[in-house]
Scaffold this active site. Structure first.
Site, PDB file in Angstrom:
ATOM      1  N   CYS A   2      86.730  59.640  71.510  1.00  0.00           N
ATOM      2  CA  CYS A   2      86.339  61.044  71.442  1.00  0.00           C
ATOM      3  C   CYS A   2      86.798  61.647  70.110  1.00  0.00           C
ATOM      4  CB  CYS A   2      86.900  61.914  72.554  1.00  0.00           C
ATOM      5  SG  CYS A   2      86.381  61.413  74.191  1.00  0.00           S
ATOM      6  N   TRP A  75      83.587  59.524  74.068  1.00  0.00           N
ATOM      7  CA  TRP A  75      83.642  58.155  74.544  1.00  0.00           C
ATOM      8  C   TRP A  75      84.089  58.291  75.987  1.00  0.00           C
ATOM      9  CZ3 TRP A  75      87.282  54.730  76.587  1.00  0.00           C
ATOM     10  CH2 TRP A  75      86.928  53.378  76.561  1.00  0.00           C
ATOM     11  N   ASN A 101      90.186  65.200  73.942  1.00  0.00           N
ATOM     12  CA  ASN A 101      90.251  63.770  73.687  1.00  0.00           C
ATOM     13  C   ASN A 101      91.492  63.258  74.394  1.00  0.00           C
ATOM     14  OD1 ASN A 101      90.419  61.178  72.589  1.00  0.00           O
ATOM     15  ND2 ASN A 101      91.433  61.898  70.740  1.00  0.00           N
ATOM     16  N   GLY A 102      91.312  62.347  75.348  1.00  0.00           N
ATOM     17  CA  GLY A 102      92.466  61.819  76.076  1.00  0.00           C
ATOM     18  C   GLY A 102      92.148  61.663  77.545  1.00  0.00           C
ATOM     19  N   GLU A 487      88.706  35.948  65.504  1.00  0.00           N
ATOM     20  CA  GLU A 487      88.237  37.183  64.875  1.00  0.00           C
ATOM     21  C   GLU A 487      86.714  37.122  64.620  1.00  0.00           C
ATOM     22  OE1 GLU A 487      89.205  40.034  64.573  1.00  0.00           O
ATOM     23  OE2 GLU A 487      88.192  40.921  62.875  1.00  0.00           O
ATOM     24  N   GLU A 494      81.094  42.037  69.423  1.00  0.00           N
ATOM     25  CA  GLU A 494      81.149  43.500  69.527  1.00  0.00           C
ATOM     26  C   GLU A 494      79.962  44.202  68.876  1.00  0.00           C
ATOM     27  OE1 GLU A 494      84.658  45.379  67.822  1.00  0.00           O
ATOM     28  OE2 GLU A 494      84.731  43.868  66.283  1.00  0.00           O
ATOM     29  N   HIS A 510      88.782  20.122  75.976  1.00  0.00           N
ATOM     30  CA  HIS A 510      89.424  20.392  77.263  1.00  0.00           C
ATOM     31  C   HIS A 510      88.628  21.395  78.090  1.00  0.00           C
ATOM     32  CE1 HIS A 510      92.887  18.050  76.087  1.00  0.00           C
ATOM     33  NE2 HIS A 510      92.841  18.662  74.920  1.00  0.00           N
ATOM     34  N   LYS A 609      86.272  53.580  67.860  1.00  0.00           N
ATOM     35  CA  LYS A 609      87.158  53.071  66.807  1.00  0.00           C
ATOM     36  C   LYS A 609      88.632  53.163  67.183  1.00  0.00           C
ATOM     37  CE  LYS A 609      87.795  51.535  62.675  1.00  0.00           C
ATOM     38  NZ  LYS A 609      87.525  50.087  62.605  1.00  0.00           N
TER      39      LYS A 609
HETATM   40  C1  F6R Z   1      87.603  45.101  66.583  1.00  0.00           C
HETATM   41  C2  F6R Z   1      88.368  46.318  66.646  1.00  0.00           C
HETATM   42  C3  F6R Z   1      89.352  46.487  67.743  1.00  0.00           C
HETATM   43  C4  F6R Z   1      90.670  47.044  67.185  1.00  0.00           C
HETATM   44  C5  F6R Z   1      91.643  47.373  68.330  1.00  0.00           C
HETATM   45  C6  F6R Z   1      92.975  47.831  67.806  1.00  0.00           C
HETATM   46  O1  F6R Z   1      86.726  45.114  65.506  1.00  0.00           O
HETATM   47  O2  F6R Z   1      88.218  47.187  65.848  1.00  0.00           O
HETATM   48  O3  F6R Z   1      89.570  45.291  68.430  1.00  0.00           O
HETATM   49  O4  F6R Z   1      91.215  46.095  66.327  1.00  0.00           O
HETATM   50  O5  F6R Z   1      91.080  48.365  69.124  1.00  0.00           O
HETATM   51  O6  F6R Z   1      92.840  48.975  67.028  1.00  0.00           O
HETATM   52  P1  F6R Z   1      93.990  49.441  66.051  1.00  0.00           P
HETATM   53  O7  F6R Z   1      94.142  48.406  65.008  1.00  0.00           O
HETATM   54  O8  F6R Z   1      93.510  50.758  65.515  1.00  0.00           O
HETATM   55  O9  F6R Z   1      95.233  49.570  66.872  1.00  0.00           O
END
Ligand code: F6R
Length: 614
Positions: A2, A75, A101-102, A487, A494, A510, A609
């Site tokens: 959010c 969100w 937000n929360g 990664e 995603e 395995h 994000k």
């Molecule tokens: C993947 C991604 C998420 C963040 C995770 C942690 O591309 O962006 O997996 O890495 O939500 O976020 P931070 O680093 O902000 O704690």
């Protein structure tokens, strides 16, 4: 998780709010809404399911006048993402509008009480409970808005950044925070509110970062007043934000993600600037200089993080263990916080977080702190909650990361972890001088090697077209490149919504080998390091099952490049720095596959994000 934005001043609020929402859209895009006190002093609320562009279309023919307003991009947590559950939410009296937000954790209890008083609810959200509670207190106790906000927040359990607009007082916005970020921007005769500084910096670089428990009273033509729940005044410094507009715009790239992938060479230079000395080949990390005694001899190190940051942590473990000879554990912050971990004041906890706001990582830090551990933060967002909670740390300094899929933050985190491991190893005497110097020199060369590697973009774009058809991918790597495989798989799933698994290459037989057939592409990181021959054998096993192999190989590799269906060569470097290079083609594959599939790369579904809720 959010995004919230607010404006009060002399300009028309709506265009500022919409622009601000667009800058915050990376935080959520399930629905968007705006509340304005119009020139006729009407409280108008426009909200709709979908993105900010949908909100703009929806309000195109409406009265969007007014010099004060608040806006939200959601969100969804409580209540499905529809226009009823979209913020702002309005109180029963019709006077108060709130954005939030929360999560209000005790919303069900509060809602039950309010229902018993006859309050009727329109939405399924926890947020509406909060605005109804504030309004109920204001009406029943006949108190002003600030008092009712203070009293309401005392009975709330949870996390929030909120802003409230009051139809009966068009000269004021009240904002408050606990465990969710909130910034107040101070302009000339105008004020802004943002979940971060990105919607604000176009107008002013003067900001106040609110702290937990702060309630800000923002009135036209007055200084911002900040109080706590007991109405005691809290004095907060006005800070200057070092963010510029170019950093948060796409700069000619079609997506933020691609821009951020291409920015990595310059970001890593920024990350090393002032820390790696090219003349002496020495690394100086101020955190280690300032806290040498606390850092040099821990019993062990525990790294806590989530998602991509957790993957960086896995690389950090290998770096620290091999150079510093200190045992390292890497924990998902979400598990760690509830695991009753055995930690004490001889332990160091390293918290890695791009946003510095991830709720689980923050909670893990607080838990470790309460048990006496020394906390080191590795974060990107300056002034965010985690760096403010830790004992010390190092910013990664890669600039704002806006694409929801993390790219430059990952390589920035690995760079800081490398610098930290080398610095501690040197201080502990666990690394030979020539090895230290060699790695430092190689580290300084990484940005140029990345630049060279990025020229492979067109080739990867072509390769990606072939792989777009697949429904499942396997990513394999070993040693330092195993976290890179994880990664790469995370990036692909995603943003393209293709199922992908990362595995240590030798583990394939395995279990996952059962999945392999001609329909399942396998991405293998097969660089010429100590385990090269073994990975070659794995590739043979994959080819024997007719899968297509995309290999990431060392320069001039003549074995794997012949076996693979497609390959990308990496510039040479030392083994421990390979992840920084190997990750680039994997970021590009994920990006181009998602683009080929027509996905919204910067705003993948269901993601946000900054994960400021559990
Ligand atoms: C993947 C991604 C998420 C963040 C995770 C942690 O591309 O962006 O997996 O890495 O939500 O976020 P931070 O680093 O902000 O704690």
């Amino acid at each position: 998780m959010c995004g919230i934005v607010g404006y009060i001043g002399k300009k028309q609020a709506y265009p500022i709010l919409i622009k601000g929402l667009k800058r915050l859209e990376y935080r959520g895009y399930d629905s968007a809404g705006v509340a304005l006190l119009t020139d006729d002093n009407e409280l108008k609320i426009y909200k709709t399911k979908g993105k900010v562009a949908d909100l703009e279309a929806y309000s195109a023919d409406k009265d969007i006048s007014g010099t004060v307003g608040i806006a939200h991009t959601r969100w969804a947590t409580h209540g499905e993402p529809n226009s009823t559950n979209a913020h702002p939410h309005i109180s029963a009296s019709g006077n108060l509008a709130i954005i939030h937000n929360g999560i209000i954790e005790n919303y069900a209890v509060l809602k039950k009480q309010l229902c018993e008083y006859g309050v009727e609810f329109k939405s399924n959200t926890d947020t509406e409970v909060l605005v109804q509670l504030i309004d109920h207190i204001r009406v029943t106790h006949n108190v002003d808005l600030l008092t009712s906000v203070r009293l309401a927040l005392r009975s709330v359990i949870g996390a929030y950044a909120i802003a409230i607009l009051d139809k009966t007082d068009p000269n004021q916005i009240i904002a408050a925070r606990k465990s969710s970020p909130l910034v107040v921007g101070i302009g000339d005769d105008e004020f802004f509110i943002g979940s971060d500084a990105s919607p604000i910096i176009e107008y002013t670089n003067k900001v106040i970062y609110l702290d937990d428990g702060d309630i800000a009273v923002i009135r036209r033509d007055q200084e911002v007043k900040i109080v706590d729940f007991d109405n005691e005044e809290n004095f907060r410094d006005i800070k200057e934000v070092e963010l510029n507009l170019a950093q948060i715009e796409k700069d000619g790239f079609p997506h933020f993600m691609l821009k951020e992938i291409f920015e990595q060479p310059s970001c890593l230079k920024d990350c090393m600037r002032g820390r790696v000395n090219a003349e002496t080949n020495k690394i100086l990390l101020s955190a280690v200089i300032d806290h040498r005694d606390a850092l040099i001899n821990p019993r062990r190190i525990i790294i806590v993080a989530c998602g991509t940051s957790w993957h960086a942590g896995l690389i950090g473990k290998q770096l620290i263990e091999s150079f510093c000879k200190i045992p390292v554990e890497v924990e998902y912050a979400s598990e760690f916080r509830y695991s009753n971990p055995v930690i004490n004041n001889q332990d160091i906890v390293i918290a890695i977080s791009q946003s510095g706001e991830t709720a689980d990582t923050l909670a893990a830090v607080e838990l470790a702190k309460s048990k006496g551990a020394f906390i080191y933060g590795i974060c990107n967002a300056i002034g965010s909650s985690i760096p403010r909670t830790t004992d010390t740390g190092s910013y990664i300094h890669v600039g704002p990361e806006i694409g929801v899929a993390s790219t430059k933050a990952f390589t920035g985190q690995v760079t800081v972890l490398t610098m930290l491991a080398l610095t501690l190893a040197e201080a502990r005497g666990t690394i030979k001088h020539h090895e230290y110097t060699k790695i430092v020199k190689e580290l300084m060369a990484i940005p140029d090697k990345m630049e060279e590697l990025l020229k492979v973009n067109d080739k990867i774009k072509e390769i990606s077209k072939v792989f777009t058809y697949a429904h499942n991918f396997l990513y394999l790597g070993r040693g330092y490149n195993y976290p890179v495989a994880l990664e790469g798989a995370l990036k692909l799933k995603e943003i393209s919504y293709i199922h992908a698994e990362g595995y240590p290459a030798a583990e394939m037989k395995h279990g996952p080998i059962a999945l392999i057939d001609e329909e399942m592409p396998v991405v293998v990181i097969a660089t010429k390091n100590a385990l090269y021959e073994k990975v070659v054998n794995n590739i043979q096993e994959i080819k024997a099952r007719n899968a297509r192999v995309l290999a990431i190989v060392s320069k001039d590799d003549e074995v794997v490049s012949k076996m693979a269906d497609a390959y990308v060569e990496l510039p040479e470097t030392v083994e421990c720095l390979e992840p920084m290079l190997a990750t680039i083609p994997l970021q590009l594959i994920a990006y181009h596959v998602a683009v080929c599939k027509g996905k919204d790369v910067d705003r993948p579904r269901n993601l946000a994000k900054s994960v400021t809720v559990e």
